[in-house]
Each structure stands twice: as structure tokens, then as C-alpha cells.
Design an enzyme around this catalytic site. Structure first.
Site, PDB file in Angstrom:
ATOM      1  N   PRO A 177      48.809  42.875 -55.381  1.00  0.00           N
ATOM      2  CA  PRO A 177      48.420  44.082 -54.656  1.00  0.00           C
ATOM      3  C   PRO A 177      47.090  44.689 -55.102  1.00  0.00           C
ATOM      4  O   PRO A 177      46.631  45.652 -54.492  1.00  0.00           O
ATOM      5  CB  PRO A 177      49.572  45.043 -54.949  1.00  0.00           C
TER       6      PRO A 177
ATOM      7  N   ASP B 241      39.283  38.025 -49.397  1.00  0.00           N
ATOM      8  CA  ASP B 241      39.370  39.073 -48.386  1.00  0.00           C
ATOM      9  C   ASP B 241      38.841  40.376 -48.948  1.00  0.00           C
ATOM     10  O   ASP B 241      38.770  40.574 -50.158  1.00  0.00           O
ATOM     11  CB  ASP B 241      40.837  39.269 -47.980  1.00  0.00           C
TER      12      ASP B 241
ATOM     13  N   LYS C 295      36.795  42.355 -43.696  1.00  0.00           N
ATOM     14  CA  LYS C 295      36.210  43.270 -42.726  1.00  0.00           C
ATOM     15  C   LYS C 295      35.757  44.547 -43.418  1.00  0.00           C
ATOM     16  O   LYS C 295      36.438  45.565 -43.384  1.00  0.00           O
ATOM     17  CB  LYS C 295      37.231  43.608 -41.644  1.00  0.00           C
TER      18      LYS C 295
ATOM     19  N   GLY D  71      48.022  40.242 -52.004  1.00  0.00           N
ATOM     20  CA  GLY D  71      49.475  40.083 -51.972  1.00  0.00           C
ATOM     21  C   GLY D  71      49.881  38.631 -52.081  1.00  0.00           C
ATOM     22  O   GLY D  71      49.409  37.895 -52.937  1.00  0.00           O
ATOM     23  N   ASP D  72      50.753  38.218 -51.176  1.00  0.00           N
ATOM     24  CA  ASP D  72      51.168  36.818 -51.115  1.00  0.00           C
ATOM     25  C   ASP D  72      50.467  36.156 -49.935  1.00  0.00           C
ATOM     26  O   ASP D  72      50.401  36.745 -48.852  1.00  0.00           O
ATOM     27  CB  ASP D  72      52.690  36.733 -50.929  1.00  0.00           C
TER      28      ASP D  72
ATOM     29  N   ALA E 286      52.677  43.227 -51.132  1.00  0.00           N
ATOM     30  CA  ALA E 286      52.541  44.685 -51.203  1.00  0.00           C
ATOM     31  C   ALA E 286      53.901  45.389 -51.152  1.00  0.00           C
ATOM     32  O   ALA E 286      54.123  46.380 -51.863  1.00  0.00           O
ATOM     33  CB  ALA E 286      51.651  45.180 -50.076  1.00  0.00           C
TER      34      ALA E 286
ATOM     35  N   MET F 172      50.682  47.339 -42.429  1.00  0.00           N
ATOM     36  CA  MET F 172      49.645  47.685 -41.443  1.00  0.00           C
ATOM     37  C   MET F 172      50.104  48.802 -40.519  1.00  0.00           C
ATOM     38  O   MET F 172      49.830  48.765 -39.313  1.00  0.00           O
ATOM     39  CB  MET F 172      49.266  46.428 -40.621  1.00  0.00           C
TER      40      MET F 172
HETATM   41  N1  SAH Z   1      49.327  39.220 -47.800  1.00  0.00           N
HETATM   42  C1  SAH Z   1      49.426  40.654 -48.045  1.00  0.00           C
HETATM   43  C2  SAH Z   1      49.441  41.459 -46.775  1.00  0.00           C
HETATM   44  C3  SAH Z   1      48.123  41.448 -46.054  1.00  0.00           C
HETATM   45  S1  SAH Z   1      48.151  42.382 -44.554  1.00  0.00           S
HETATM   46  C4  SAH Z   1      50.657  40.915 -48.915  1.00  0.00           C
HETATM   47  O1  SAH Z   1      51.487  40.036 -49.087  1.00  0.00           O
HETATM   48  O2  SAH Z   1      50.765  42.029 -49.423  1.00  0.00           O
HETATM   49  C5  SAH Z   1      47.422  43.880 -45.029  1.00  0.00           C
HETATM   50  C6  SAH Z   1      48.460  44.955 -45.203  1.00  0.00           C
HETATM   51  O3  SAH Z   1      49.136  44.756 -46.430  1.00  0.00           O
HETATM   52  C7  SAH Z   1      47.905  46.351 -45.307  1.00  0.00           C
HETATM   53  O4  SAH Z   1      47.680  46.909 -44.025  1.00  0.00           O
HETATM   54  C8  SAH Z   1      49.021  47.071 -46.007  1.00  0.00           C
HETATM   55  O5  SAH Z   1      50.088  47.370 -45.137  1.00  0.00           O
HETATM   56  C9  SAH Z   1      49.514  46.000 -46.960  1.00  0.00           C
HETATM   57  N2  SAH Z   1      48.924  46.107 -48.306  1.00  0.00           N
HETATM   58  C10 SAH Z   1      48.106  45.237 -48.920  1.00  0.00           C
HETATM   59  N3  SAH Z   1      47.823  45.666 -50.166  1.00  0.00           N
HETATM   60  C11 SAH Z   1      48.506  46.805 -50.356  1.00  0.00           C
HETATM   61  C12 SAH Z   1      48.635  47.724 -51.434  1.00  0.00           C
HETATM   62  N4  SAH Z   1      48.032  47.523 -52.602  1.00  0.00           N
HETATM   63  N5  SAH Z   1      49.425  48.796 -51.267  1.00  0.00           N
HETATM   64  C13 SAH Z   1      50.069  49.015 -50.108  1.00  0.00           C
HETATM   65  N6  SAH Z   1      49.967  48.191 -49.065  1.00  0.00           N
HETATM   66  C14 SAH Z   1      49.200  47.096 -49.179  1.00  0.00           C
END
Ligand code: SAH
Length: 456
Positions: free
Chosen positions: A215, A238, A260, A292-293, A322, A373
Site C-alpha cells: 500500500p 504506477d 496518471k 498493492g497486489d 489496499a 476506487m
Molecule cells: N492493486 C491495488 C489496487 C489498485 S486500484 C491493490 O491491490 O491495492 C487503485 C485503488 O486502490 C485506489 O483507488 C484505492 O481504492 C486503492 N488503494 C491503493 N492504495 C491504497 C492505499 N494506500 N490506501 C487506500 N486505498 C488504496
């Protein structure tokens, strides 16, 4: 510069004996260490109080005799009584190095902390000054060296003749070995394929590692992710991956941000696919770093399809998603006996009405919902869940910047979230919905009925 008072050596013990005096926990610790070697390990004690089961050692229930020291390389004394003192003298008389455990004055040698990737060993010593520091350093080195790296050393050793016959240029040989030793999962087949490839093309093939960065905190990276980031030639990341995490990569690796960023050119998914295929095609090792993953809302599916189509090797390294960081931050057991029998990770963005109706039913029935999201449209999504039959009092928790030092928690009910325009702080957010959320630790919750229910 301070000089060493000890001289680090690797002591040959193959075909020899290591003798340990004592039968308690101290003796056991030394026996464990000695049993890592191929030496014959023999312990002498009146009584064996520790549990030596499962260790390949011989236990002898009598005092040491001079004859026992034939062909002995090292002696450890873990008995501070008369039997130990006698053994110490016997070993000294026979000219065998002795170590009396925790009695530096009676030690001819010290045992360093060892990182064991046989035949590769890293020994860390503070000359007995600060064993705690040695252990700390050891943990860091452990993290850097893949479990299979010793196997690679043996592989490289076994292939030496073949490598010399196939690659004549010294620098090219070195490049082959470098390529081989940074692939901790390699077996003989991979090593030989790689060799054939180097011999034919003068370079190794590229690979793409799809890596979950977690995260956003450096210490929520996995050890494997860190290791591969250290090996990468290029890091393609990213926007959501903070600079501090990207910085965990090799210093001289090229960094490409494909995210982005506001006001910056961002890559389309098709462009990203083309980019990673091209880089790996040039023989580069590409770390495709995702927040995240990688398999959760990471567009990994498209990238994997492109890599497969191009015949490029890839590997996937999971990361802390996340929603799980949000669960940890808020102490939410997303599954909970008798309350929540499951956990759904879903996107709020672009969810159609069928999805929403389904989730409303699921979260009513106890399943915990983690919405990605959804921050900007939180009130709208909450309102629509209500319209599909979710309860007004269904607990909701929102974590912005989950897993990061600057995280912010909000707690409410679904009804409140639907009614109130919440002024969320900046950052990515996960919305948790469901009965299990009531079990979370919202100890510092502000009045949830207030229009803004930020929790410190
Ligand atoms: N692959 C990522 C998700 C990517 S999509 C995962 O597994 O976490 C992007 C979304 O992930 C964001 O809009 C938000 O909802 C969430 N996200 C990613 N990082 C975050 C964080 N540190 N805290 C809270 N939400 C997070």
C-alpha cells in the site's frame, strides 16, 4: 583504523568430529550449529536435559576421555562445572581449539552469526562485543539472500567446465554468471538454457516481474519484491507507488513512471504492454511495480496476456492489497466467526446496478465488502446500496492512505455515508462495509452523526 582481534576463517570439518561437552540448552544451541556441518557431532554429559531429538548428533552419557578427541576439529564446552573444566584442559593439551560458551577468556575462537545458504555462508562477528548487533545484521543479510541462492552456487560450480568450453570471452562469462546468480529459482535446466542463450546471443533473455509494492510503505514490501527490485535493469511503476518504494530498487536501474500524474502524459494500457514487451525483448530484467497486489485491480491480466503472446518469461510477486492494509489499520477482522463468512474485493467505480444489488444482499448477509476506487463517489454508492436493500445502520469504515504513516480513518453507518458529503483528505481510499466493521477499533471515533466524521 581499528584492527581486528580475531581472524575470520572457515574451518574445515568434513570427515572430522566436533565435540560438545554438556547436555542442557546451551549445549543444544551449539549442537544445532554443529549439526549444520557434515562433521560427526558427539556430545558428552552426565545427563541430557535438553531435547536433542531430530538432531543428527551422538549422545554419550559419561565424561570425556582423551581418546574421544582423536580426529576432532573443534570442542565446545557448555558445562561450567568440573567436567567442563577437565574437558577444556584435555582439548588444550591435544592442541584442539576450544570455545567455552559465554566465557570469552576460555575461547580460542568465537562462533559468528551465520547466514546459511550452503555452500554459500555469510558469517557476522562482533568479536563477542555485541551479539545482538550481529543478530540484527544477520536478519538484514538473511532478507537479501534468496533461500535458493546456495543451490545456485553449487550449480555454477558444476557448470564451470561447460561454461568455459562454450563462452571463451572472460567478460561474457562473467555476464553469464551474473545472470545466473540473480535467478534464485534457477535449476539445472534453466541454467543450461541460459547458458545456451548466452553462448548463442551473448546476452541473457529478458524477464518481467509483476511485483506488488503493497500500500505504499517501504516495510510493507515483501522480501522477494525487494530482492527483485535490486536485480532489475528497469523499474516500470504506477503513479500510486510512492517514490520511497521505487527507491528500494537498484540505484542505477532506469525508472519509468507510467501512471496518471496530473498534468503529465500517462501511458495507455496498450502502451504499457508494448513497453514491457519491448524492454524484456531487449534482454532487460523489468520490474513492473504495481501498488498493492498486482492481481487485484492492477490490469495484470492484460499485461500477462501480452507477455505470453510475445513469449516473454514473467513471474508474479504478490503484495499487500489496499483492503488488507485498511483492515489492519482499523483492526477489522474482515472474516469473523458467526458474523462474516467471507470478504469481497470490488470496484465501486463502474459497478453496475446488478453488482450493487448483489453486494447489498451480500453485505446484509454478513460478507464484508471492500470497495476500491470509490472515494469520490462514496455517498452515491452508499445511497445506491441502500436502494437495493442494504440496512441504514450497516457499519462503514473508510481508510485513506491505508498502510501509510499518514493514514486517516473515518467511521459511519451506510445511512450516514449516503446522507453526508464527507470532506475526505487527499489520497487513495478503501471503503469497508459490513457487520464485521462494527468489530473494528474505532476507539477514537468522532461523533459519526456529524457531517464530517473524521477520526484522528
Ligand atoms: N492493486 C491495488 C489496487 C489498485 S486500484 C491493490 O491491490 O491495492 C487503485 C485503488 O486502490 C485506489 O483507488 C484505492 O481504492 C486503492 N488503494 C491503493 N492504495 C491504497 C492505499 N494506500 N490506501 C487506500 N486505498 C488504496
Amino acid at each position: 583504523m581499528a584492527r581486528l582481534n580475531t581472524f575470520p576463517v572457515s574451518f574445515a570439518v568434513r570427515g572430522k568430529r566436533i565435540v560438545i561437552i554438556g547436555g542442557d540448552g546451551e549445549a543444544l544451541a551449539k549442537a544445532r550449529l554443529a549439526a549444520k556441518t557434515s562433521a560427526e557431532v558427539v556430545l558428552f554429559a552426565e545427563r541430557f536435559t535438553a531435547d536433542f531429538a531430530g538432531l543428527d548428533v551422538r549422545l554419550v552419557s559419561r565424561p570425556l576421555e582423551v581418546g574421544d578427541l582423536a580426529n576432532t576439529a573443534l570442542v565446545f564446552v557448555a558445562d561450567h562445572g568440573p567436567a567442563g573444566a577437565r574437558a577444556l584442559n584435555m582439548a588444550r593439551a591435544a592442541g584442539i581449539p576450544v570455545n567455552e560458551v559465554d566465557v570469552p577468556a576460555n575461547c580460542d575462537f568465537y562462533t559468528p552469526s551465520i547466514v546459511d545458504r550452503a555452500p554459500l555462508t555469510v558469517a557476522i562477528s562482533t568479536e563477542g562485543e555485541a551479539p545482538v548487533l550481529a543478530r540484527l545484521v544477520r536478519a538484514q543479510v538473511e532478507a537479501l539472500l534468496a533461500p535458493g541462492i546456495g543451490k545456485i552456487a553449487s550449480l555454477a560450480g558444476g557448470l564451470r567446465g561447460k561454461v568455459e568450453s562454450l563462452i571463451h570471452d572472460g567478460a561474457a562469462r562473467r555476464r553469464y554468471y551474473e545472470d545466473l546468480v540473480t535467478r534464485p529459482d534457477a535449476d539445472i535446466t534453466v541454467a543450461e538454457e541460459l547458458l545456451a542463450d548466452h553462448a548463442a546471443n551473448g546476452a541473457g533473455q529478458g524477464v518481467v516481474w509483476l511485483i506488488g509494492a503493497g500500500p505504499g510503505s517501504e516495510d510493507l514490501l515483501t522480501l522477494r519484491a525487494q530482492r527483485l527490485l535490486q536485480q532489475a535493469d528497469v523499474i516500470v511503476h504506477d503513479q500510486l507507488v510512492p517514490a520511497a518504494v521505487v527507491e528500494m530498487g537498484r540505484r542505477d536501474a532506469e525508472q519509468i513512471c507510467v501512471g496518471k500524474a496530473r498534468g503529465h502524459h500517462s501511458f495507455s494500457q496498450a502502451q504499457i504492454n508494448t513497453l514491457i514487451v519491448r524492454l524484456a525483448g531487449e534482454g532487460k530484467r523489468v520490474a513492473r511495480l504495481k501498488s498493492g497486489d498486482p492481481m487485484v485491480f492492477g490490469r495484470a491480466g492484460e499485461e500477462i496476456a501480452a507477455l505470453r503472446k510475445a513469449g516473454i518469461a514473467y513471474q508474479i510477486v504478490p503484495g499487500v492489497s489496499a483492503a488488507l492494509a485498511a483492515a489492519a489499520d482499523s483492526a477489522t477482522p474482515v472474516t469473523l466467526r458467526k458474523v462474516s463468512s467471507g470478504f469481497v474485493m470490488a470496484t465501486a467505480h463502474g459497478a453496475d446496478d446488478g453488482d450493487l444489488a448483489h453486494w447489498a444482499a451480500l453485505s446484509q448477509s454478513g460478507l464484508t465488502l471492500a470497495l476500491y476506487m470509490g472515494k469520490a463517489i462514496a455517498a452515491d454508492v452508499a445511497g445506491r446500496l441502500l436502494s437495493y436493500g442494504a440496512a441504514q445502520d450497516l457499519p462503514v469504515g473508510i481508510v485513506v492512505n491505508a498502510g501509510r504513516a499518514n493514514r486517516t480513518l473515518y467511521a459511519a453507518t451506510l445511512g450516514q455515508l449516503a446522507a453526508g458529503a464527507v470532506d475526505f483528505v487527499d489520497g487513495p481510499a478503501v471503503i469497508l462495509v459490513g457487520r464485521a466493521v462494527a468489530e473494528s477499533d474505532w476507539a477514537n471515533a468522532a461523533d459519526a452523526a456529524a457531517s464530517s466524521f473524521k477520526v484522528a
